[in-house]
Design a protein around this motif. Sequence first.
Motif, PDB file in Angstrom:
ATOM      1  N   LEU A 309      33.812  35.789  41.413  1.00  0.00           N
ATOM      2  CA  LEU A 309      34.231  37.174  41.603  1.00  0.00           C
ATOM      3  C   LEU A 309      35.165  37.298  42.806  1.00  0.00           C
ATOM      4  CD1 LEU A 309      30.833  38.977  40.904  1.00  0.00           C
ATOM      5  CD2 LEU A 309      32.814  38.831  39.388  1.00  0.00           C
ATOM      6  N   ILE A 310      34.901  36.517  43.864  1.00  0.00           N
ATOM      7  CA  ILE A 310      35.815  36.482  45.009  1.00  0.00           C
ATOM      8  C   ILE A 310      37.168  35.920  44.575  1.00  0.00           C
ATOM      9  CG2 ILE A 310      36.258  35.330  47.220  1.00  0.00           C
ATOM     10  CD1 ILE A 310      33.252  35.527  47.795  1.00  0.00           C
ATOM     11  N   GLU A 311      37.132  34.875  43.762  1.00  0.00           N
ATOM     12  CA  GLU A 311      38.375  34.244  43.288  1.00  0.00           C
ATOM     13  C   GLU A 311      39.255  35.253  42.551  1.00  0.00           C
ATOM     14  OE1 GLU A 311      39.292  30.160  40.842  1.00  0.00           O
ATOM     15  OE2 GLU A 311      38.142  31.725  39.795  1.00  0.00           O
ATOM     16  N   ARG A 312      38.646  36.131  41.756  1.00  0.00           N
ATOM     17  CA  ARG A 312      39.421  37.118  41.006  1.00  0.00           C
ATOM     18  C   ARG A 312      40.236  38.011  41.926  1.00  0.00           C
ATOM     19  NH1 ARG A 312      35.103  39.476  36.499  1.00  0.00           N
ATOM     20  NH2 ARG A 312      34.657  37.469  35.477  1.00  0.00           N
ATOM     21  N   GLU A 313      39.681  38.301  43.103  1.00  0.00           N
ATOM     22  CA  GLU A 313      40.379  39.188  44.028  1.00  0.00           C
ATOM     23  C   GLU A 313      41.382  38.442  44.895  1.00  0.00           C
ATOM     24  OE1 GLU A 313      38.517  42.599  45.712  1.00  0.00           O
ATOM     25  OE2 GLU A 313      36.534  41.950  45.013  1.00  0.00           O
ATOM     26  N   LEU A 314      41.102  37.173  45.187  1.00  0.00           N
ATOM     27  CA  LEU A 314      41.979  36.417  46.091  1.00  0.00           C
ATOM     28  C   LEU A 314      43.194  35.831  45.378  1.00  0.00           C
ATOM     29  CD1 LEU A 314      39.480  34.399  48.333  1.00  0.00           C
ATOM     30  CD2 LEU A 314      40.713  36.497  48.896  1.00  0.00           C
ATOM     31  N   ILE A 315      43.040  35.472  44.119  1.00  0.00           N
ATOM     32  CA  ILE A 315      44.112  34.776  43.408  1.00  0.00           C
ATOM     33  C   ILE A 315      44.659  35.683  42.318  1.00  0.00           C
ATOM     34  CG2 ILE A 315      44.683  32.759  41.989  1.00  0.00           C
ATOM     35  CD1 ILE A 315      42.658  31.196  43.560  1.00  0.00           C
ATOM     36  N   ILE A 316      45.851  36.173  42.541  1.00  0.00           N
ATOM     37  CA  ILE A 316      46.466  37.127  41.618  1.00  0.00           C
ATOM     38  C   ILE A 316      46.843  36.455  40.303  1.00  0.00           C
ATOM     39  CG2 ILE A 316      48.327  38.789  41.302  1.00  0.00           C
ATOM     40  CD1 ILE A 316      46.319  39.509  43.490  1.00  0.00           C
ATOM     41  N   ASP A 317      47.381  35.247  40.386  1.00  0.00           N
ATOM     42  CA  ASP A 317      47.822  34.515  39.193  1.00  0.00           C
ATOM     43  C   ASP A 317      46.598  33.972  38.451  1.00  0.00           C
ATOM     44  OD1 ASP A 317      48.915  32.905  37.259  1.00  0.00           O
ATOM     45  OD2 ASP A 317      50.312  31.863  38.614  1.00  0.00           O
ATOM     46  N   ASN A 374      35.532  22.030  36.939  1.00  0.00           N
ATOM     47  CA  ASN A 374      35.815  23.448  37.106  1.00  0.00           C
ATOM     48  C   ASN A 374      35.219  23.977  38.403  1.00  0.00           C
ATOM     49  OD1 ASN A 374      34.911  26.508  36.473  1.00  0.00           O
ATOM     50  ND2 ASN A 374      36.791  26.022  35.350  1.00  0.00           N
ATOM     51  N   ILE A 375      33.995  23.535  38.726  1.00  0.00           N
ATOM     52  CA  ILE A 375      33.364  23.947  39.986  1.00  0.00           C
ATOM     53  C   ILE A 375      34.207  23.488  41.175  1.00  0.00           C
ATOM     54  CG2 ILE A 375      31.368  23.559  41.498  1.00  0.00           C
ATOM     55  CD1 ILE A 375      29.644  23.476  38.953  1.00  0.00           C
ATOM     56  N   ASN A 376      34.688  22.260  41.119  1.00  0.00           N
ATOM     57  CA  ASN A 376      35.521  21.749  42.220  1.00  0.00           C
ATOM     58  C   ASN A 376      36.812  22.555  42.354  1.00  0.00           C
ATOM     59  OD1 ASN A 376      33.718  19.738  42.986  1.00  0.00           O
ATOM     60  ND2 ASN A 376      34.574  18.239  41.562  1.00  0.00           N
ATOM     61  N   ILE A 382      38.819  28.809  46.609  1.00  0.00           N
ATOM     62  CA  ILE A 382      38.238  29.648  47.665  1.00  0.00           C
ATOM     63  C   ILE A 382      38.610  29.113  49.041  1.00  0.00           C
ATOM     64  CG2 ILE A 382      36.086  30.502  48.689  1.00  0.00           C
ATOM     65  CD1 ILE A 382      36.789  31.764  45.980  1.00  0.00           C
ATOM     66  N   ASP A 383      38.512  27.788  49.207  1.00  0.00           N
ATOM     67  CA  ASP A 383      38.763  27.196  50.528  1.00  0.00           C
ATOM     68  C   ASP A 383      40.241  27.243  50.926  1.00  0.00           C
ATOM     69  OD1 ASP A 383      36.093  26.649  50.876  1.00  0.00           O
ATOM     70  OD2 ASP A 383      36.218  24.589  50.125  1.00  0.00           O
ATOM     71  N   SER A 384      41.117  27.354  49.951  1.00  0.00           N
ATOM     72  CA  SER A 384      42.553  27.388  50.267  1.00  0.00           C
ATOM     73  C   SER A 384      43.036  28.803  50.588  1.00  0.00           C
ATOM     74  CB  SER A 384      43.367  26.820  49.091  1.00  0.00           C
ATOM     75  OG  SER A 384      43.202  27.615  47.930  1.00  0.00           O
ATOM     76  N   ASN A 385      42.134  29.755  50.517  1.00  0.00           N
ATOM     77  CA  ASN A 385      42.483  31.137  50.846  1.00  0.00           C
ATOM     78  C   ASN A 385      41.584  31.635  51.974  1.00  0.00           C
ATOM     79  OD1 ASN A 385      44.437  32.550  48.672  1.00  0.00           O
ATOM     80  ND2 ASN A 385      43.220  30.965  47.664  1.00  0.00           N
ATOM     81  N   ASN A 386      42.085  32.592  52.696  1.00  0.00           N
ATOM     82  CA  ASN A 386      41.333  33.174  53.797  1.00  0.00           C
ATOM     83  C   ASN A 386      40.466  34.317  53.262  1.00  0.00           C
ATOM     84  OD1 ASN A 386      40.376  33.844  56.330  1.00  0.00           O
ATOM     85  ND2 ASN A 386      42.175  35.088  56.853  1.00  0.00           N
ATOM     86  N   THR A 387      39.181  34.003  53.047  1.00  0.00           N
ATOM     87  CA  THR A 387      38.278  35.011  52.486  1.00  0.00           C
ATOM     88  C   THR A 387      37.787  35.935  53.600  1.00  0.00           C
ATOM     89  OG1 THR A 387      37.521  33.364  50.878  1.00  0.00           O
ATOM     90  CG2 THR A 387      36.204  35.377  51.105  1.00  0.00           C
TER      91      THR A 387
END
Length: 432
Positions: A309-317, A374-376, A382-387
């Motif tokens: 769910l965090i990924e959906r918000e952090l990664i637009i593409d 997929n988990i990796n 997540i780690d490549s973005n500033n959450t």
Amino acid sequence: MKHPLKKILEKRNSGINSGIASFCTANSIVIETILEYYLNSEDYVLIECTANQVNQFGGYTNMTPIEFVKYVHTIADSVGFPKDKIILGADHFGPLAWADKSESEAMENARELVRLAVLAGYTKIHLDTSMFLGSDDTSKKLSDETIARRGVELYNVCEEAFDERCEKYPNSLHPVYVIGSEVPIPGGEYEEKDDLEVTSPQDFEKTIETYDIMFKEYGFKNAWDNIIAVVVQPGVEFSNEDIHEYNRDNATPLCEKLIEYPNLVFEGHSTDYQTEIKLKEMVEDGVAVLKVGPALTYALREGLFSLSLIERELIIDESKRANFIEFLDEIMRNNPKYWEKYYDGDKFEKELQRKYSFSDRCRYYMSRQDINENINKLFENIDSNNTPLGMIRQYFPQTFLKIKSQNSLSAKNLVKLNIINVLEDYNYAIEK
């Protein structure tokens, strides 16, 4: 050397409510988290696998008993956990995986399974012969005599295998055993139940008496020196949507009967999702071995869903997302063998159960290579973005309180902290 589980019996007889958590799991992230959690503790860690997970034909993890030992030890080496502090357990080892076969075939496979487990170094063996086999008459209850006879047959194989192991490893620790005829279904009940019947003191005593007769018939004079626990139903269970909380008042007659057997404790199965208070009450009342499995992988899945769910918000593409929630469900829909018999309802209801059922049938898919890839990818995204910390608090509210440093904010660590929430409940229950 005295088996660590026998020391628990000694402590209890001296007035200390000692117990141990039995972590029944084959998931690498969960096992890694468990070993890291207990790294600086003096406690032994009990890790078990079931006959469905691991057997001579591979089970759903594609591991034999010796391969599971190597698997756990490899994880232990990676975190620096001493292997001699790990107790390896065999859960529901018996004819479970071949219950549709005749007694002759099912028990032949069961004998080979327990033999391989002891040879591989498992030192806690749950001899489970409580299920109907293909040649049994299902119109009447499976007799205590049949259950005990089959159990003692397996005990005999284990003892012979231990003698064989000692020829190669003279200092091997003698296995201890768990018996019991009122054994909950591995992984929780299939159907919702309004009431849960606690094992009666009479049925518990009948199990002891019947096994005693069978041990004597087979010529085992000191077998009870190696039996440490009996599986009973103390009134705890879970299903897809229900959790039956422990009620110590309902279990009082059973627990009072245990006092007559100072060299035994109860092993409680399906203790998943109980509160820390209820778990502690169980240990105090004699349910000193607390088995937990699906709650651990449920916490893993829960953490991965939060990251998704965090990924959906952090990664637009969207094409760059792992989309773990959708990916896992697609894998489960395309390979339904591990959940289709357990989840009822219409299409929407089954979709919800695949995601959120307490039975956590998605754990059967977590060892797949495509799932782990997929988990990796999810972790990397997540780690490549500033959450933002506020987002972590939103999706990991309980875990957020445990964040001690920036390192805790890595995606994998957030998931591990979610699993630790479960471990802390069990650690509270068994604290000396």
